[in-house]
Design a protein around this motif. Structure first.
Motif, PDB file in Angstrom:
ATOM      1  N   PHE A 268       1.228  37.933  67.869  1.00 57.11           N
ATOM      2  CA  PHE A 268       2.626  37.342  68.265  1.00 57.11           C
ATOM      3  C   PHE A 268       3.612  38.810  67.557  1.00 57.11           C
ATOM      4  O   PHE A 268       4.551  38.971  68.093  1.00 57.11           O
ATOM      5  CB  PHE A 268       3.087  35.929  67.909  1.00 57.11           C
ATOM      6  N   GLN A 269       3.168  38.847  66.379  1.00 57.36           N
ATOM      7  CA  GLN A 269       4.015  39.952  65.800  1.00 57.36           C
ATOM      8  C   GLN A 269       4.041  41.210  66.342  1.00 57.36           C
ATOM      9  O   GLN A 269       5.287  41.790  66.349  1.00 57.36           O
ATOM     10  CB  GLN A 269       3.340  40.288  64.082  1.00 57.36           C
ATOM     11  N   GLN A 270       3.064  41.605  66.961  1.00 56.53           N
ATOM     12  CA  GLN A 270       3.007  42.904  67.869  1.00 56.53           C
ATOM     13  C   GLN A 270       3.908  42.757  69.156  1.00 56.53           C
ATOM     14  O   GLN A 270       4.423  43.700  69.699  1.00 56.53           O
ATOM     15  CB  GLN A 270       1.663  43.343  68.196  1.00 56.53           C
ATOM     16  N   GLN A 271       3.876  41.455  69.812  1.00 53.97           N
ATOM     17  CA  GLN A 271       4.733  41.217  70.821  1.00 53.97           C
ATOM     18  C   GLN A 271       6.162  41.684  70.410  1.00 53.97           C
ATOM     19  O   GLN A 271       6.711  42.216  71.255  1.00 53.97           O
ATOM     20  CB  GLN A 271       4.584  39.892  71.284  1.00 53.97           C
ATOM     21  N   GLN A 272       6.509  41.189  69.399  1.00 61.35           N
ATOM     22  CA  GLN A 272       8.002  41.203  69.097  1.00 61.35           C
ATOM     23  C   GLN A 272       8.072  42.869  68.680  1.00 61.35           C
ATOM     24  O   GLN A 272       9.290  43.213  68.922  1.00 61.35           O
ATOM     25  CB  GLN A 272       8.426  40.530  67.587  1.00 61.35           C
ATOM     26  N   GLN A 273       7.188  43.550  68.179  1.00 59.49           N
ATOM     27  CA  GLN A 273       7.479  44.671  67.871  1.00 59.49           C
ATOM     28  C   GLN A 273       7.757  45.511  69.067  1.00 59.49           C
ATOM     29  O   GLN A 273       8.493  46.568  69.252  1.00 59.49           O
ATOM     30  CB  GLN A 273       6.209  45.211  66.961  1.00 59.49           C
ATOM     31  N   VAL A 274       6.771  45.333  70.167  1.00 58.49           N
ATOM     32  CA  VAL A 274       6.841  46.323  71.287  1.00 58.49           C
ATOM     33  C   VAL A 274       8.141  45.899  71.886  1.00 58.49           C
ATOM     34  O   VAL A 274       8.840  46.569  72.463  1.00 58.49           O
ATOM     35  CB  VAL A 274       5.789  45.859  72.139  1.00 58.49           C
ATOM     36  N   LEU A 275       8.692  44.567  72.069  1.00 61.10           N
ATOM     37  CA  LEU A 275       9.829  44.259  72.636  1.00 61.10           C
ATOM     38  C   LEU A 275      11.075  44.875  71.647  1.00 61.10           C
ATOM     39  O   LEU A 275      12.166  45.396  72.562  1.00 61.10           O
ATOM     40  CB  LEU A 275      10.055  42.635  72.527  1.00 61.10           C
ATOM     41  N   ASP A 276      10.771  44.728  70.315  1.00 61.25           N
ATOM     42  CA  ASP A 276      12.180  45.614  69.727  1.00 61.25           C
ATOM     43  C   ASP A 276      11.961  47.388  70.151  1.00 61.25           C
ATOM     44  O   ASP A 276      13.238  47.886  70.273  1.00 61.25           O
ATOM     45  CB  ASP A 276      11.793  45.400  68.386  1.00 61.25           C
ATOM     46  N   GLU A 277      11.030  47.893  70.209  1.00 60.99           N
ATOM     47  CA  GLU A 277      11.021  49.244  70.796  1.00 60.99           C
ATOM     48  C   GLU A 277      11.508  49.289  72.005  1.00 60.99           C
ATOM     49  O   GLU A 277      12.450  50.253  72.329  1.00 60.99           O
ATOM     50  CB  GLU A 277       9.494  49.485  70.654  1.00 60.99           C
ATOM     51  N   ILE A 278      11.017  48.604  72.833  1.00 59.84           N
ATOM     52  CA  ILE A 278      11.684  48.375  74.284  1.00 59.84           C
ATOM     53  C   ILE A 278      13.328  48.247  74.171  1.00 59.84           C
ATOM     54  O   ILE A 278      13.948  49.273  74.978  1.00 59.84           O
ATOM     55  CB  ILE A 278      11.084  47.586  75.135  1.00 59.84           C
ATOM     56  N   LEU A 279      13.742  47.344  73.509  1.00 59.05           N
ATOM     57  CA  LEU A 279      15.362  46.948  73.640  1.00 59.05           C
ATOM     58  C   LEU A 279      16.022  48.225  73.016  1.00 59.05           C
ATOM     59  O   LEU A 279      17.089  48.491  73.380  1.00 59.05           O
ATOM     60  CB  LEU A 279      15.377  45.783  72.810  1.00 59.05           C
ATOM     61  N   GLY A 280      15.369  48.943  72.082  1.00 55.09           N
ATOM     62  CA  GLY A 280      15.893  50.229  71.733  1.00 55.09           C
ATOM     63  C   GLY A 280      16.139  51.339  72.644  1.00 55.09           C
ATOM     64  O   GLY A 280      16.914  52.103  72.088  1.00 55.09           O
ATOM     65  N   LEU A 281      15.306  51.265  73.444  1.00 55.07           N
ATOM     66  CA  LEU A 281      15.363  52.197  74.476  1.00 55.07           C
ATOM     67  C   LEU A 281      16.332  51.837  75.641  1.00 55.07           C
ATOM     68  O   LEU A 281      16.536  52.693  76.484  1.00 55.07           O
ATOM     69  CB  LEU A 281      13.947  52.700  75.038  1.00 55.07           C
ATOM     70  N   THR A 282      16.597  50.633  75.835  1.00 49.06           N
ATOM     71  CA  THR A 282      17.145  49.932  77.010  1.00 49.06           C
ATOM     72  C   THR A 282      18.703  49.268  76.926  1.00 49.06           C
ATOM     73  O   THR A 282      18.944  48.745  77.518  1.00 49.06           O
ATOM     74  CB  THR A 282      16.424  49.022  77.693  1.00 49.06           C
ATOM     75  N   ASP A 283      19.128  49.831  75.718  1.00 49.06           N
ATOM     76  CA  ASP A 283      20.361  49.113  75.357  1.00 49.06           C
ATOM     77  C   ASP A 283      20.462  47.568  75.227  1.00 49.06           C
ATOM     78  O   ASP A 283      21.405  46.906  75.602  1.00 49.06           O
ATOM     79  CB  ASP A 283      21.484  49.651  76.295  1.00 49.06           C
TER      80      ASP A 283
END
Length: 273
Positions: free
Chosen positions: A57-72
């Protein structure tokens, strides 16, 4: 317009084909896989690929944070696809093995879904696509753990659809029958790891299951992954995506038979496989 999508389970089969196709169509695809070697292969194919063990679950949030950083801060769609099937008769499955099946096929999907829903509610739109199975509405012997996990996904998705009414967030189920993939290979490994064949009352019947899982050739109803990809595209692009997309002839047949046959007659057909 739906443009960005997170897809789980992209190392092979449905996930890989869908990610590649959507990427060619101009979608911003974030493809994930559990093993780093598969992530590297996805990158070589030109995909934006990231390592994601959906049970982490920690990795889930990490990936989402990375994505959101690229998509505004936005994410248009999620395709929950990563899953496996644990074969074996129910009485030969320990509770721990059943729990492991649900951890990956149900709880991890739920966790990622609710994380994505927070993003989608904030932006006011989104699409969630759940890759279920024909075994999400009918059962077959020696597939009890997988049957149960897909029934659970169907129930959660149907409930979410009601709760998301009027939000501009749409959720759809895809219900494939046999599709070309490494599914049988993984299932055979799980069978060998977790089922005590010699001490089971089903030892003789298990040999047929082993033969089926060992074969690299699907049955005559097996379709290529593009059959599922086409449904994903419709669920992403339609103004009124369907609640359910049935894929392969067996799925359509069993959906019809479940409506018209008694439970006893349907059981006889399912027992024969």
């Amino acid at each position: 317009m739906i443009k960005s999508i997170l897809i789980t389970g992209c190392s092979t089969g449905i996930g890989l084909h869908t990610a590649m196709t959507l990427n060619k169509l101009g979608y911003t695809v974030f493809a994930t896989a559990r093993q780093l070697k598969d992530v590297e292969k996805l990158k070589e194919l030109g995909l934006d690929a990231r390592q994601l063990d959906i049970n982490n679950f920690q990795q889930q949030q990490q990936v989402l944070d990375e994505i959101l950083g690229l998509t505004d801060g936005t994410l248009d769609a999620l395709f929950n696809n990563a899953a496996y099937g644990q074969p074996g008769a129910i009485e030969d499955l320990s509770t721990e093995i059943l729990r492991e099946q649900f951890e990956t096929n149900v709880f991890a999907w739920h966790e990622l879904t609710i994380r994505c829903l927070k993003i989608m509610r904030k932006q006011g739109y989104g699409r969630i696509i759940q890759n279920s199975s024909v075994l999400g509405f009918v059962t077959m012997p020696f597939r009890g753990a997988y049957n149960a996990s897909k029934f659970a996904i169907e129930g959660l998705t149907d409930t979410l659809r009601l709760e998301l009414a009027g939000t501009n967030i749409h959720i759809s189920l895809i219900e494939p029958g046999p599709i070309e993939s490494n599914f049988r290979k993984t299932a055979l490994q799980k069978f060998n790891d977790n089922i005590d064949v010699q001490n089971s009352v089903f030892a003789e019947a298990y040999q047929r299951q082993i033969d089926r899982l060992s074969s690299d050739v699907g049955n005559k109803f097996t379709l290529a992954p593009d059959a599922v990809t086409l449904k994903v595209i419709h669920a992403l692009s339609s103004t009124k995506p369907k609640a359910r997309y049935r894929v392969t002839l067996p799925t359509h047949i069993f959906a019809m038979l479940k409506r018209i046959l008694s439970t006893r007659l349907l059981d006889k057909m399912l027992i024969k496989g």
